[in-house]
Structures are given as structure tokens and as C-alpha cells.
Design a protein around this motif. Structure first.
Motif, PDB file in Angstrom:
ATOM      1  N   ILE A  14       5.404   5.637   1.875  1.00  0.00           N
ATOM      2  CA  ILE A  14       4.944   7.020   1.752  1.00  0.00           C
ATOM      3  C   ILE A  14       5.942   7.765   0.871  1.00  0.00           C
ATOM      4  O   ILE A  14       7.147   7.744   1.131  1.00  0.00           O
ATOM      5  CB  ILE A  14       4.857   7.692   3.134  1.00  0.00           C
ATOM      6  CG1 ILE A  14       3.895   6.902   4.042  1.00  0.00           C
ATOM      7  CG2 ILE A  14       4.389   9.138   3.010  1.00  0.00           C
ATOM      8  CD1 ILE A  14       3.896   7.378   5.474  1.00  0.00           C
ATOM      9  N   ARG A  73       0.854  -1.193   0.000  1.00  0.00           N
ATOM     10  CA  ARG A  73       0.000   0.000   0.000  1.00  0.00           C
ATOM     11  C   ARG A  73       0.889   1.241   0.000  1.00  0.00           C
ATOM     12  O   ARG A  73       1.733   1.412   0.865  1.00  0.00           O
ATOM     13  CB  ARG A  73      -0.895   0.004   1.228  1.00  0.00           C
ATOM     14  CG  ARG A  73      -1.837  -1.199   1.322  1.00  0.00           C
ATOM     15  CD  ARG A  73      -2.373  -1.361   2.733  1.00  0.00           C
ATOM     16  NE  ARG A  73      -1.269  -1.541   3.680  1.00  0.00           N
ATOM     17  CZ  ARG A  73      -1.412  -1.512   5.017  1.00  0.00           C
ATOM     18  NH1 ARG A  73      -2.593  -1.269   5.534  1.00  0.00           N
ATOM     19  NH2 ARG A  73      -0.371  -1.693   5.789  1.00  0.00           N
ATOM     20  N   VAL A  74       0.652   2.113  -0.977  1.00  0.00           N
ATOM     21  CA  VAL A  74       1.481   3.304  -1.164  1.00  0.00           C
ATOM     22  C   VAL A  74       0.586   4.535  -1.177  1.00  0.00           C
ATOM     23  O   VAL A  74      -0.501   4.519  -1.771  1.00  0.00           O
ATOM     24  CB  VAL A  74       2.263   3.230  -2.494  1.00  0.00           C
ATOM     25  CG1 VAL A  74       3.103   4.489  -2.691  1.00  0.00           C
ATOM     26  CG2 VAL A  74       3.133   1.981  -2.536  1.00  0.00           C
ATOM     27  N   VAL A  75       1.055   5.606  -0.549  1.00  0.00           N
ATOM     28  CA  VAL A  75       0.452   6.912  -0.748  1.00  0.00           C
ATOM     29  C   VAL A  75       1.537   7.831  -1.295  1.00  0.00           C
ATOM     30  O   VAL A  75       2.654   7.856  -0.784  1.00  0.00           O
ATOM     31  CB  VAL A  75      -0.172   7.482   0.548  1.00  0.00           C
ATOM     32  CG1 VAL A  75       0.864   7.714   1.638  1.00  0.00           C
ATOM     33  CG2 VAL A  75      -0.947   8.764   0.247  1.00  0.00           C
ATOM     34  N   ARG A  96      -4.276  12.403   5.854  1.00  0.00           N
ATOM     35  CA  ARG A  96      -4.498  10.950   5.851  1.00  0.00           C
ATOM     36  C   ARG A  96      -3.799  10.283   7.030  1.00  0.00           C
ATOM     37  O   ARG A  96      -4.363   9.418   7.706  1.00  0.00           O
ATOM     38  CB  ARG A  96      -3.990  10.346   4.541  1.00  0.00           C
ATOM     39  CG  ARG A  96      -4.824  10.689   3.304  1.00  0.00           C
ATOM     40  CD  ARG A  96      -4.163  10.103   2.070  1.00  0.00           C
ATOM     41  NE  ARG A  96      -4.892  10.359   0.848  1.00  0.00           N
ATOM     42  CZ  ARG A  96      -5.898   9.625   0.377  1.00  0.00           C
ATOM     43  NH1 ARG A  96      -6.296   8.566   1.075  1.00  0.00           N
ATOM     44  NH2 ARG A  96      -6.495   9.927  -0.756  1.00  0.00           N
ATOM     45  N   ALA A 122       3.867  -0.795   8.815  1.00  0.00           N
ATOM     46  CA  ALA A 122       3.790  -1.446   7.509  1.00  0.00           C
ATOM     47  C   ALA A 122       3.544  -2.942   7.688  1.00  0.00           C
ATOM     48  O   ALA A 122       4.197  -3.597   8.498  1.00  0.00           O
ATOM     49  CB  ALA A 122       5.079  -1.217   6.727  1.00  0.00           C
ATOM     50  N   GLU A 175      -4.877   6.526   8.601  1.00  0.00           N
ATOM     51  CA  GLU A 175      -4.870   5.642   7.433  1.00  0.00           C
ATOM     52  C   GLU A 175      -3.549   4.882   7.392  1.00  0.00           C
ATOM     53  O   GLU A 175      -2.495   5.425   7.692  1.00  0.00           O
ATOM     54  CB  GLU A 175      -5.068   6.446   6.149  1.00  0.00           C
ATOM     55  CG  GLU A 175      -6.446   7.076   6.033  1.00  0.00           C
ATOM     56  CD  GLU A 175      -6.698   7.686   4.665  1.00  0.00           C
ATOM     57  OE1 GLU A 175      -6.166   7.150   3.657  1.00  0.00           O
ATOM     58  OE2 GLU A 175      -7.427   8.693   4.593  1.00  0.00           O
ATOM     59  N   GLN A 176      -3.622   3.625   6.992  1.00  0.00           N
ATOM     60  CA  GLN A 176      -2.456   2.751   7.046  1.00  0.00           C
ATOM     61  C   GLN A 176      -1.863   2.544   5.660  1.00  0.00           C
ATOM     62  O   GLN A 176      -2.575   2.238   4.703  1.00  0.00           O
ATOM     63  CB  GLN A 176      -2.845   1.393   7.647  1.00  0.00           C
ATOM     64  CG  GLN A 176      -3.245   1.466   9.116  1.00  0.00           C
ATOM     65  CD  GLN A 176      -2.086   1.898   9.998  1.00  0.00           C
ATOM     66  OE1 GLN A 176      -1.002   1.329   9.947  1.00  0.00           O
ATOM     67  NE2 GLN A 176      -2.310   2.932  10.796  1.00  0.00           N
ATOM     68  N   PHE A 177      -0.540   2.719   5.580  1.00  0.00           N
ATOM     69  CA  PHE A 177       0.192   2.496   4.330  1.00  0.00           C
ATOM     70  C   PHE A 177       1.480   1.761   4.653  1.00  0.00           C
ATOM     71  O   PHE A 177       1.896   1.658   5.808  1.00  0.00           O
ATOM     72  CB  PHE A 177       0.504   3.835   3.643  1.00  0.00           C
ATOM     73  CG  PHE A 177      -0.715   4.642   3.311  1.00  0.00           C
ATOM     74  CD1 PHE A 177      -1.489   4.309   2.209  1.00  0.00           C
ATOM     75  CD2 PHE A 177      -1.105   5.711   4.110  1.00  0.00           C
ATOM     76  CE1 PHE A 177      -2.631   5.045   1.893  1.00  0.00           C
ATOM     77  CE2 PHE A 177      -2.236   6.441   3.807  1.00  0.00           C
ATOM     78  CZ  PHE A 177      -3.005   6.112   2.700  1.00  0.00           C
ATOM     79  N   ASP A 178       2.126   1.260   3.601  1.00  0.00           N
ATOM     80  CA  ASP A 178       3.436   0.631   3.738  1.00  0.00           C
ATOM     81  C   ASP A 178       4.546   1.584   3.292  1.00  0.00           C
ATOM     82  O   ASP A 178       5.599   1.647   3.910  1.00  0.00           O
ATOM     83  CB  ASP A 178       3.496  -0.658   2.899  1.00  0.00           C
ATOM     84  CG  ASP A 178       2.431  -1.650   3.308  1.00  0.00           C
ATOM     85  OD1 ASP A 178       2.381  -2.001   4.491  1.00  0.00           O
ATOM     86  OD2 ASP A 178       1.626  -2.050   2.439  1.00  0.00           O
ATOM     87  N   THR A 226      -2.484   2.102  -4.650  1.00  0.00           N
ATOM     88  CA  THR A 226      -2.008   3.484  -4.564  1.00  0.00           C
ATOM     89  C   THR A 226      -3.108   4.449  -4.161  1.00  0.00           C
ATOM     90  O   THR A 226      -4.213   4.417  -4.717  1.00  0.00           O
ATOM     91  CB  THR A 226      -1.431   3.932  -5.919  1.00  0.00           C
ATOM     92  OG1 THR A 226      -0.425   3.001  -6.347  1.00  0.00           O
ATOM     93  CG2 THR A 226      -0.829   5.327  -5.819  1.00  0.00           C
ATOM     94  N   GLU A 227      -2.788   5.319  -3.210  1.00  0.00           N
ATOM     95  CA  GLU A 227      -3.602   6.486  -2.873  1.00  0.00           C
ATOM     96  C   GLU A 227      -2.746   7.721  -3.138  1.00  0.00           C
ATOM     97  O   GLU A 227      -1.515   7.637  -3.178  1.00  0.00           O
ATOM     98  CB  GLU A 227      -4.036   6.453  -1.405  1.00  0.00           C
ATOM     99  CG  GLU A 227      -4.911   5.270  -1.043  1.00  0.00           C
ATOM    100  CD  GLU A 227      -6.322   5.375  -1.620  1.00  0.00           C
ATOM    101  OE1 GLU A 227      -6.709   6.486  -2.042  1.00  0.00           O
ATOM    102  OE2 GLU A 227      -7.017   4.348  -1.657  1.00  0.00           O
TER     103      GLU A 227
END
Length: 279
Positions: free
Chosen positions: A101, A47-49, A91, A245, A96-99, A75-76
């Protein structure tokens, strides 16, 4: 000054070799960097932002990565700074959770200081400059010198600039430095949650300033050029590993791929300097 927009695309053979190198890099980076090779790891979801500055390169590189590794990248997107609901700081504040950034370096460092990005995980991907675009068929204003840029701003009927890193520099530093801050209060608009090029394309602004890499994808616009060197802001866009992550190793692998020498040609084609070349 050399126009970024005039840089020719590589010939088809070179593009094919670049793609081949990228696919090979994605497959072998694990061994190169001392981690497990992707073939030995179960394919997963990363998961990427990402902010807009690196998006043009990212959107070309990620499909190749997915093809080579079997990983799925979700992707966000959001601005590097600011309090718009979809900005990356907003976010992260919502949990919000991402791996991974990806955003302007100073904003990434701030997230690290706030405990949202793992310390020491920052990897610079590319360096961007601020440029100007106008609608096709309208006169291209002169911004080749600082004085010409000032006069162009004074003559403009309307100006659009980003609510992210480039726009903050323009409104807080450049406009005051040029002595046009008061005039810009009535003719300049900060654009939230939308690319400046879209605003110019609609005819809602005469001039549009943003990171070069965010302006060049608008082929319906004329890219005038970057700001003069004396007042240019060069910003690294960097990737970091998010705290929490779910698959840190897969996330690190993706970051190494985006920063690899094989990716440099695509990064450069989008109007950015690859990080290795920019140092």
C-alpha cells in the motif's frame, strides 16, 4: 524560488546509466538487505494499491522492476484519504486484498493503527509539495508570496483541488489561514476520483492545486510553481506491507527497490524529493 518545472531532464547517457543502476538494484537488493535474491525466488504477482502522489515515479520504476525480476506487479489506484468508492481507505474497508500500500504517510499510519498495514513496515519513498497549474495560453498568476497567493485566489473565477491529502490541507487549513474560506465556498471545487489537471485541461476550472508530482505529467498545462514556503505542506508518500499479503518477501523487496538510492533520480524528476535526501 526555483521552479520545479524548469529542472532539466538528464542527458541520454545519464538516463541509460540510471536505468542500468535500477535494473542492477532490483536484481541485487535481496542480497543487500539479507533476503533471498530474486533469481533464487519463483517469480510471482505483487498486488499494489497506490495514491496519485507517487504514481509518476511508480509508473516509471515498476516496468524496470518487472523486467529485472520477472515479478508481475498488478496495480490499483485511489486517493490517500476520503470516502470516494475508489479511495484507498474505502478499498480497505471493503476488504480488498493487496500486498503493498502506497499513500500519504499519515493515512498509512492510520491504516496501520486499524490493523490493515503491518506495524513497523512503513518505508518513506518521497516527499511531495503542493503546486498550481493553469491552461496554456492563460496568464500565469503570481503565487510567489503568501499575499500574492491570497490575491490570486480572490481574483480567480474557479479553483479545483484534490479530495485527497493536499486538498484537505487547502480546505481545512490554508484557505482559513489566508482568510479566503468564505470566498472559496462558491468558487472552489473538490475533485473526486480524477486528477485536478484533467479538470483544468477541460476548462472546468481556472486554477488547479494538487501535489506537484500529479500536476507535472499534464504537459498541456503550464505549471506555475509550488506554494510559498511559509504555507507549503510537505508530505511523505510511504509504502507499507498489507496485513494478509500473499507473498510478504516479494512485497518487501519491491518496497526496498522503490526506496533505493538508484531510484532517487527518477523520483526527483517527477517533482518529489527522494526520501533519503529529504531527511
Amino acid at each position: 524560488m526555483t521552479s520545479i518545472a524548469s529542472t532539466p531532464l538528464p542527458p541520454a547517457g545519464l538516463r541509460r546509466r540510471t536505468v542500468g543502476a535500477l535494473l542492477g538494484t532490483a536484481l541485487t537488493l535481496g542480497l543487500t538487505f539479507g533476503a533471498a535474491a530474486p533469481a533464487a525466488v519463483q517469480a510471482g504477482e505483487i498486488r499494489v494499491v497506490t495514491s496519485g502522489g507517487f504514481s509518476a515515479a511508480y509508473d516509471q520504476l515498476v516496468p524496470l522492476y518487472e523486467q529485472a525480476t520477472g515479478h508481475k506487479v498488478v496495480t490499483e489506484r485511489g486517493a490517500s484519504i476520503g470516502n470516494a468508492p475508489d479511495s484507498i481507505p474505502s478499498r480497505m474497508a471493503r476488504g480488498e486484498q493487496f500486498d503493498v500500500i502506497i499513500l500519504a504517510d499519515s493515512a498509512l499510519d492510520k491504516l496501520a493503527a486499524e490493523g490493515k498495514v503491518q506495524p513497523g513496515s512503513r518505508v518513506d519513498l518521497g516527499r511531495s509539495m503542493i503546486g498550481l497549474s493553469v491552461r496554456k495560453g492563460t496568464p500565469k498568476p503570481d503565487i510567489s508570496t503568501v499575499e500574492a497567493l491570497k490575491q490570486t485566489l480572490l481574483n480567480a473565477k474557479s479553483v479545483a483541488y484534490s479530495a485527497s491529502a493536499s486538498g484537505t490541507y487547502l480546505s481545512n487549513e490554508l484557505f482559513p489561514r489566508l482568510g479566503v474560506a468564505e470566498q472559496m465556498k462558491t468558487k472552489a471545487t473538490k475533485i473526486f476520483s480524477e486528477r485536478v489537471g484533467a479538470v483544468v485541461l477541460r476548462g472546468d476550472a481556472e486554477l488547479g492545486f494538487q501535489q506537484v508530482s500529479e500536476l507535472l505529467p499534464f504537459k498541456e498545462l503550464d505549471f506555475v510553481g509550488p506554494l510559498p514556503d511559509e504555507v507549503q505542506q510537505r508530505v511523505f508518500f510511504s509504502a507499507g506491507l498489507a496485513v494478509g499479503a500473499r507473498d510478504p518477501e516479494a512485497a518487501r523487496h519491491l518496497i526496498r527497490y522503490l526506496a533505493s538510492p538508484a531510484a532517487a533520480g527518477i523520483v526527483r524528476s517527477t517533482g518529489m524529493e527522494p526520501a533519503a535526501a529529504a531527511r
